[in-house]
Design a protein around this motif. Structure first.
Motif, PDB file in Angstrom:
ATOM      1  N   TYR A  18      53.696  34.530  34.779  1.00 11.84           N
ATOM      2  CA  TYR A  18      54.979  34.960  35.338  1.00 11.84           C
ATOM      3  C   TYR A  18      55.776  35.773  34.319  1.00 11.84           C
ATOM      4  CZ  TYR A  18      53.941  31.142  38.605  1.00 11.84           C
ATOM      5  OH  TYR A  18      53.346  30.314  39.501  1.00 11.84           O
ATOM      6  N   PRO A  28      56.105  37.799  42.199  1.00 12.54           N
ATOM      7  CA  PRO A  28      56.243  38.500  43.476  1.00 12.54           C
ATOM      8  C   PRO A  28      57.321  37.836  44.338  1.00 12.54           C
ATOM      9  CG  PRO A  28      54.246  37.165  43.472  1.00 12.54           C
ATOM     10  CD  PRO A  28      54.855  37.054  42.105  1.00 12.54           C
ATOM     11  N   VAL A  29      58.218  38.658  44.856  1.00  9.99           N
ATOM     12  CA  VAL A  29      59.310  38.172  45.700  1.00  9.99           C
ATOM     13  C   VAL A  29      59.368  39.050  46.947  1.00  9.99           C
ATOM     14  CG1 VAL A  29      61.817  37.869  45.841  1.00  9.99           C
ATOM     15  CG2 VAL A  29      60.633  37.351  43.718  1.00  9.99           C
ATOM     16  N   LEU A  30      59.545  38.435  48.107  1.00 11.01           N
ATOM     17  CA  LEU A  30      59.716  39.206  49.340  1.00 11.01           C
ATOM     18  C   LEU A  30      61.182  39.566  49.493  1.00 11.01           C
ATOM     19  CD1 LEU A  30      57.409  37.322  51.862  1.00 11.01           C
ATOM     20  CD2 LEU A  30      56.977  39.474  50.684  1.00 11.01           C
ATOM     21  N   ASP A  52      59.634  43.065  55.356  1.00 13.22           N
ATOM     22  CA  ASP A  52      59.738  42.489  54.018  1.00 13.22           C
ATOM     23  C   ASP A  52      58.855  43.292  53.084  1.00 13.22           C
ATOM     24  OD1 ASP A  52      61.471  40.436  54.695  1.00 13.22           O
ATOM     25  OD2 ASP A  52      59.860  39.041  55.172  1.00 13.22           O
ATOM     26  N   ALA A  53      59.381  43.614  51.934  1.00 17.85           N
ATOM     27  CA  ALA A  53      58.609  44.307  50.904  1.00 17.85           C
ATOM     28  C   ALA A  53      58.408  43.329  49.759  1.00 17.85           C
ATOM     29  CB  ALA A  53      59.355  45.536  50.413  1.00 17.85           C
ATOM     30  N   GLU A  54      57.211  43.325  49.202  1.00 19.45           N
ATOM     31  CA  GLU A  54      56.956  42.485  48.047  1.00 19.45           C
ATOM     32  C   GLU A  54      57.240  43.299  46.792  1.00 19.45           C
ATOM     33  OE1 GLU A  54      53.603  39.475  47.518  1.00 19.45           O
ATOM     34  OE2 GLU A  54      52.935  41.182  46.310  1.00 19.45           O
ATOM     35  N   VAL A  55      58.109  42.771  45.955  1.00 16.03           N
ATOM     36  CA  VAL A  55      58.425  43.423  44.685  1.00 16.03           C
ATOM     37  C   VAL A  55      58.181  42.423  43.561  1.00 16.03           C
ATOM     38  CG1 VAL A  55      60.126  45.010  45.671  1.00 16.03           C
ATOM     39  CG2 VAL A  55      60.869  42.813  44.800  1.00 16.03           C
ATOM     40  N   MET A  56      57.909  42.944  42.381  1.00 16.38           N
ATOM     41  CA  MET A  56      57.698  42.093  41.216  1.00 16.38           C
ATOM     42  C   MET A  56      59.020  41.999  40.450  1.00 16.38           C
ATOM     43  SD  MET A  56      54.618  41.095  41.509  1.00 16.38           S
ATOM     44  CE  MET A  56      54.111  40.390  39.955  1.00 16.38           C
ATOM     45  N   ALA A  93      63.552  33.190  40.568  1.00 17.62           N
ATOM     46  CA  ALA A  93      62.189  33.410  41.052  1.00 17.62           C
ATOM     47  C   ALA A  93      61.198  32.587  40.226  1.00 17.62           C
ATOM     48  CB  ALA A  93      61.842  34.896  40.995  1.00 17.62           C
ATOM     49  N   GLU A 111      58.727  29.484  41.628  1.00 17.76           N
ATOM     50  CA  GLU A 111      57.271  29.590  41.566  1.00 17.76           C
ATOM     51  C   GLU A 111      56.612  28.453  40.794  1.00 17.76           C
ATOM     52  OE1 GLU A 111      54.848  31.826  42.888  1.00 17.76           O
ATOM     53  OE2 GLU A 111      56.573  32.202  44.167  1.00 17.76           O
TER      54      GLU A 111
END
Length: 148
Positions: A84, A90-92, A108-112, A123, A127
């Protein structure tokens, strides 16, 4: 990142959908890159640090801060945390855009979310696998990632 080439007027639905996905991903990535411009003095982020608990032991086993600085003597926590810290989480993120027909699309887009980004600590804690967590009162107060 280059703009993906827009399909021509004779493109089928699959080609259009693929272009939209690539273009959307590019736009999200550019937004995140621009949000983290370290040369901008107005882009200061508040450093947040939380204690990480091991609920099976009933003790604090480390701390993590917004910049990804993990302070722990727990090898188990260090092992589950390292990916991590190195790669982000990864977060939606809910997004809205207009398709070619002018319709509003919700997706929803997955972004880091990487260290140094507002919302990283939240986040990160979300996780962590059991038995690691942080105090629920603290968790409620942690800022979440919000794209600009």
């Amino acid at each position: 990142m280059e703009d993906p080439e827009r399909p021509g007027p004779d493109a089928d639905a699959a080609e259009i959908a693929e272009w939209m996905e690539k273009d959307f991903g590019r736009a999200v990535a550019e937004g995140i890159a621009n949000a983290g411009d370290e040369d901008d003095p107005d882009d200061e982020h508040e450093v947040v640090e939380v204690e990480i608990l091991n609920y099976e032991r009933g003790e604090v086993v480390g701390t993590i801060d917004t910049d990804g600085k993990l302070d722990t003597e727990s090898e188990a926590l260090r092992e589950v945390s390292q990916e991590y810290i190195d790669e982000g989480i990864p977060v939606l993120v809910p997004t809205t855009y207009e398709n070619e027909d002018g319709e509003t699309v919700h997706a929803d887009a997955e972004v880091m979310v990487e260290p140094g980004t507002t919302g990283f600590v939240r986040a990160f804690v979300d996780e962590l696998p059991s038995p690691f967590d942080c105090d629920t009162d603290v968790l409620r107060e942690l800022p979440v990632f919000e794209p600009e």
